[in-house]
Design a protein around this motif. Structure first.
Motif, PDB file in Angstrom:
ATOM      1  N   THR A 123      84.028  17.569 -32.833  1.00 51.90           N
ATOM      2  CA  THR A 123      83.535  18.960 -32.871  1.00 51.90           C
ATOM      3  C   THR A 123      84.599  19.964 -32.460  1.00 51.90           C
ATOM      4  O   THR A 123      84.410  21.161 -32.666  1.00 51.90           O
ATOM      5  CB  THR A 123      82.310  19.158 -31.949  1.00 51.90           C
ATOM      6  OG1 THR A 123      82.663  18.743 -30.621  1.00 51.90           O
ATOM      7  CG2 THR A 123      81.099  18.392 -32.451  1.00 51.90           C
ATOM      8  N   SER A 124      85.718  19.483 -31.875  1.00 53.71           N
ATOM      9  CA  SER A 124      86.680  20.450 -31.340  1.00 53.71           C
ATOM     10  C   SER A 124      88.133  19.970 -31.378  1.00 53.71           C
ATOM     11  O   SER A 124      88.971  20.534 -32.075  1.00 53.71           O
ATOM     12  CB  SER A 124      86.277  20.787 -29.884  1.00 53.71           C
ATOM     13  OG  SER A 124      87.136  21.738 -29.341  1.00 53.71           O
ATOM     14  N   THR A 125      88.406  18.895 -30.648  1.00 52.87           N
ATOM     15  CA  THR A 125      89.812  18.526 -30.399  1.00 52.87           C
ATOM     16  C   THR A 125      90.565  18.145 -31.675  1.00 52.87           C
ATOM     17  O   THR A 125      91.717  18.550 -31.867  1.00 52.87           O
ATOM     18  CB  THR A 125      89.876  17.369 -29.374  1.00 52.87           C
ATOM     19  OG1 THR A 125      89.094  17.754 -28.244  1.00 52.87           O
ATOM     20  CG2 THR A 125      91.298  17.096 -28.931  1.00 52.87           C
ATOM     21  N   ASN A 126      89.922  17.366 -32.533  1.00 56.44           N
ATOM     22  CA  ASN A 126      90.642  16.946 -33.742  1.00 56.44           C
ATOM     23  C   ASN A 126      91.012  18.142 -34.612  1.00 56.44           C
ATOM     24  O   ASN A 126      92.121  18.209 -35.167  1.00 56.44           O
ATOM     25  CB  ASN A 126      89.811  15.946 -34.553  1.00 56.44           C
ATOM     26  CG  ASN A 126      89.739  14.579 -33.886  1.00 56.44           C
ATOM     27  OD1 ASN A 126      90.446  14.322 -32.911  1.00 56.44           O
ATOM     28  ND2 ASN A 126      88.887  13.709 -34.392  1.00 56.44           N
ATOM     29  N   ALA A 127      90.105  19.100 -34.732  1.00 55.58           N
ATOM     30  CA  ALA A 127      90.418  20.298 -35.526  1.00 55.58           C
ATOM     31  C   ALA A 127      91.583  21.048 -34.879  1.00 55.58           C
ATOM     32  O   ALA A 127      92.493  21.538 -35.565  1.00 55.58           O
ATOM     33  CB  ALA A 127      89.194  21.204 -35.641  1.00 55.58           C
ATOM     34  N   ALA A 128      91.556  21.131 -33.550  1.00 55.75           N
ATOM     35  CA  ALA A 128      92.652  21.819 -32.844  1.00 55.75           C
ATOM     36  C   ALA A 128      93.979  21.118 -33.106  1.00 55.75           C
ATOM     37  O   ALA A 128      95.018  21.768 -33.301  1.00 55.75           O
ATOM     38  CB  ALA A 128      92.360  21.873 -31.350  1.00 55.75           C
ATOM     39  N   GLN A 129      93.946  19.787 -33.132  1.00 61.39           N
ATOM     40  CA  GLN A 129      95.208  19.048 -33.336  1.00 61.39           C
ATOM     41  C   GLN A 129      95.675  19.145 -34.789  1.00 61.39           C
ATOM     42  O   GLN A 129      96.847  19.381 -35.060  1.00 61.39           O
ATOM     43  CB  GLN A 129      95.033  17.594 -32.890  1.00 61.39           C
ATOM     44  CG  GLN A 129      94.916  17.520 -31.371  1.00 61.39           C
ATOM     45  CD  GLN A 129      94.733  16.110 -30.834  1.00 61.39           C
ATOM     46  OE1 GLN A 129      94.246  15.236 -31.541  1.00 61.39           O
ATOM     47  NE2 GLN A 129      95.090  15.908 -29.581  1.00 61.39           N
ATOM     48  N   ILE A 130      94.753  18.990 -35.720  1.00 65.47           N
ATOM     49  CA  ILE A 130      95.142  18.988 -37.139  1.00 65.47           C
ATOM     50  C   ILE A 130      95.703  20.354 -37.537  1.00 65.47           C
ATOM     51  O   ILE A 130      96.658  20.450 -38.312  1.00 65.47           O
ATOM     52  CB  ILE A 130      93.938  18.602 -38.031  1.00 65.47           C
ATOM     53  CG1 ILE A 130      93.590  17.133 -37.811  1.00 65.47           C
ATOM     54  CG2 ILE A 130      94.235  18.866 -39.513  1.00 65.47           C
ATOM     55  CD1 ILE A 130      92.254  16.716 -38.410  1.00 65.47           C
ATOM     56  N   PHE A 131      95.125  21.422 -36.975  1.00 68.37           N
ATOM     57  CA  PHE A 131      95.562  22.764 -37.374  1.00 68.37           C
ATOM     58  C   PHE A 131      96.467  23.428 -36.320  1.00 68.37           C
ATOM     59  O   PHE A 131      96.640  24.647 -36.310  1.00 68.37           O
ATOM     60  CB  PHE A 131      94.351  23.631 -37.733  1.00 68.37           C
ATOM     61  CG  PHE A 131      93.635  23.106 -38.956  1.00 68.37           C
ATOM     62  CD1 PHE A 131      94.248  23.154 -40.206  1.00 68.37           C
ATOM     63  CD2 PHE A 131      92.390  22.515 -38.862  1.00 68.37           C
ATOM     64  CE1 PHE A 131      93.623  22.634 -41.340  1.00 68.37           C
ATOM     65  CE2 PHE A 131      91.741  21.997 -39.985  1.00 68.37           C
ATOM     66  CZ  PHE A 131      92.372  22.065 -41.221  1.00 68.37           C
ATOM     67  N   ASN A 132      97.035  22.592 -35.454  1.00 68.32           N
ATOM     68  CA  ASN A 132      98.076  23.028 -34.521  1.00 68.32           C
ATOM     69  C   ASN A 132      97.621  24.130 -33.558  1.00 68.32           C
ATOM     70  O   ASN A 132      98.331  25.120 -33.345  1.00 68.32           O
ATOM     71  CB  ASN A 132      99.306  23.510 -35.302  1.00 68.32           C
ATOM     72  CG  ASN A 132     100.601  23.000 -34.679  1.00 68.32           C
ATOM     73  OD1 ASN A 132     100.565  22.247 -33.705  1.00 68.32           O
ATOM     74  ND2 ASN A 132     101.735  23.411 -35.224  1.00 68.32           N
TER      75      ASN A 132
END
Ligand code: URP
Ligand code: ZN
Ligand code: ZN
Length: 479
Positions: free
Chosen positions: A368-377
């Motif tokens: 819900t949060s961390t992966n999107a933050a990592q993928i989109f820097n």
């Protein structure tokens, strides 16, 4: 403004631990046990609750002009609804019309978004191609914090990107250190099937899924992934709704390709029977692309999320009310495509994901949060409860139940695709940029408080620049 969240259990993507969280001037200052409240601080009692990174919805369309109308949730009402559900940041889309100057469209969306009450950033869609588009992509990456470009492989005659556009844009994105994203549906096939189904006399919403079968999505996903493979650019497939599309992603990932997949809360939980409802309003309210699928696809999508082949969850939040959907009363092809969900994404995923044992709390935070933050820097500024991160936080009450309804939601739409669903576990407090903006059912938001968030490119842009600079040096030439 100072806020102390006391007595909760911090749940990050990697671990959970008991700690208080002190937020000062929009940032997390300290994460530690037994912190004292500084003078004048607002204290949030998180006893028995979980303190998690605010949700990031990587796929929304606030006030999108689309199919002859404009999405009814604007950047103010849509981001506010997100906060009520624990989502503290959106990644929306700039979608230029074909031939429209990309920078002009970008400025237009930036202006619209100024009323946001939560943080936001933009993927920029590439809907046509010439050398000015290439230059604008460069400007966006270099000067405006854009690191992702979107391609609609559907919507022929409007914003569809054909293979030539994909190849040009993907190549440029690679050079710039940006990631490419695709809406994967074969637009030619959709166009052909829509015509065929209409000619067969099928005019109602039940024609929508018939014109967009899973194979049409699988073909496009596979094509985009293979084009990205040849060019060597990372790719992110938005709203993966079918087993076929997931299989292409899984196969490529197993081969070592840098491919990511996003799944919508709606696609995990709703099946295609909604289109056979005799009530036009209800069936049309579910018209979105790709459409909701037969139940076997939902099982595959859950497995994709559990296995890590799908990394993010989104909503594709794009609201159209009944009077807007009525444009397609006599012709399903004219029903504006889009459904809502930003307010409910986290609670339905918690209920059907964590409460059922499909995922752990930490995995919930990842998707819900961390992966999107990592993928989109954006990480660790977003997607993490840690000192120095933005104070975008949700306090989650695992014992609170609610029944979702359009009658009580904050979203500016007269329909809720999760209507009547009772969920256990939802946000009790949302903190955005260090301010409590949602508490116990009430919003306290300020128009324009949301900020645009820059996303730097990935390393290759700079290494390419460095390589170029070195090549120009006489010493480099001698070697
Ligand atoms: O039906 C949808 N998904 N509407 C919004 C535009 C898009 O395709 O993402
Ligand atoms: Zn799409
Ligand atoms: Zn979309």
């Amino acid at each position: 403004m100072t806020v102390l969240i006391k007595g909760g259990t911090v749940v990050n993507a990697d671990r959970s631990f008991a700690a208080d969280v002190l937020c000062v001037d929009g940032r997390i200052e300290t994460v530690a046990q037994k912190l004292d409240a500084p003078k004048g601080a607002k204290v949030v009692d998180a006893g028995g609750r979980f303190v998690m990174p605010g949700g990031i919805d990587p796929h929304t369309h606030m006030q999108l002009p689309f199919m002859g109308t404009v999405a009814s949730d604007d950047f103010y009402s849509g981001t506010a609804a997100g906060l009520a559900g624990g989502t503290t940041m959106i990644i929306d889309f700039v979608i230029p019309n074909p031939q429209q100057n990309i920078m002009e469209a970008y400025r237009q969306w930036r202006e619209w978004a100024q009323k946001s009450v939560a943080d936001y950033t933009f993927h920029v869609a590439i809907t046509w191609w010439d050398e000015t588009v290439a230059k604008d992509m460069e400007t966006l990456v270099r000067d405006h914090g854009v690191n992702s470009f979107k391609h609609f492989m559907a919507y022929k005659g409007a914003i569809m990107a054909d293979d030539e556009i994909l190849v040009n844009s993907f190549s440029k994105a690679l050079e710039l250190g940006a990631i490419v994203t695709v809406h994967a549906e074969n637009g030619e096939l959709v166009y052909r099937l829509q015509q065929k189904i209409f000619d067969m006399g099928i005019r109602g919403p039940e024609g929508h899924p018939l014109s967009r079968p899973p194979e049409v999505e699988g073909e496009a996903a596979n094509r985009a992934i293979r084009i990205a493979e040849v060019l060597g650019v990372p790719i992110y497939v938005v709203h993966v709704s079918s087993r076929q599309s997931l299989e292409s992603i899984t196969r490529a990932r197993n081969e070592g390709q840098r491919v990511f997949g996003e799944v919508l809360a709606g696609h995990l939980l709703i099946d295609d029977s909604v289109y056979r409802n005799k009530d036009f309003e209800s069936a049309a309210a579910h018209v979105m692309s790709p459409p909701f699928r037969p139940a076997e696809h939902q099982d595959a999508l859950w497995r994709g999320l559990q296995s890590g082949n799908l990394q993010t969850t989104a909503t594709d939040h794009c609201c159209f009310c009944a009077e807007q959907k009525a444009a397609g009363k006599e012709d399903f092809r004219l029903i504006p495509n889009g459904t809502a969900g930003i307010e409910n994404r986290m609670e339905v995923l918690w209920h059907h994901g964590v409460n059922t044992g499909r995922m752990t709390m930490n995995e919930f935070v990842q998707v819900t949060s961390t992966n999107a933050a990592q993928i989109f820097n954006l990480f660790p500024r977003k997607g993490s409860i840690s000192a120095g991160a933005d104070a975008d936080i949700v306090v989650w009450d695992p014992d609170r139940s609610k029944t979702i309804s359009a009658k009580t939601h904050f979203q500016n739409i007269d329909f809720n695709i999760f209507e009547g669903m009772t969920v256990k576990g939802c946000a009790s407090h949302t903190i955005s940029r260090g301010k409590v903006v949602y508490a116990d059912g009430k919003l306290d938001v300020e128009r324009g408080a949301g900020r645009y968030v820059d996303r730097p490119p990935f390393a290759s842009y700079y290494s390419a620049l460095k390589r170029q600079a070195q090549l120009k040096k006489p010493s480099a030439v001698k070697r």
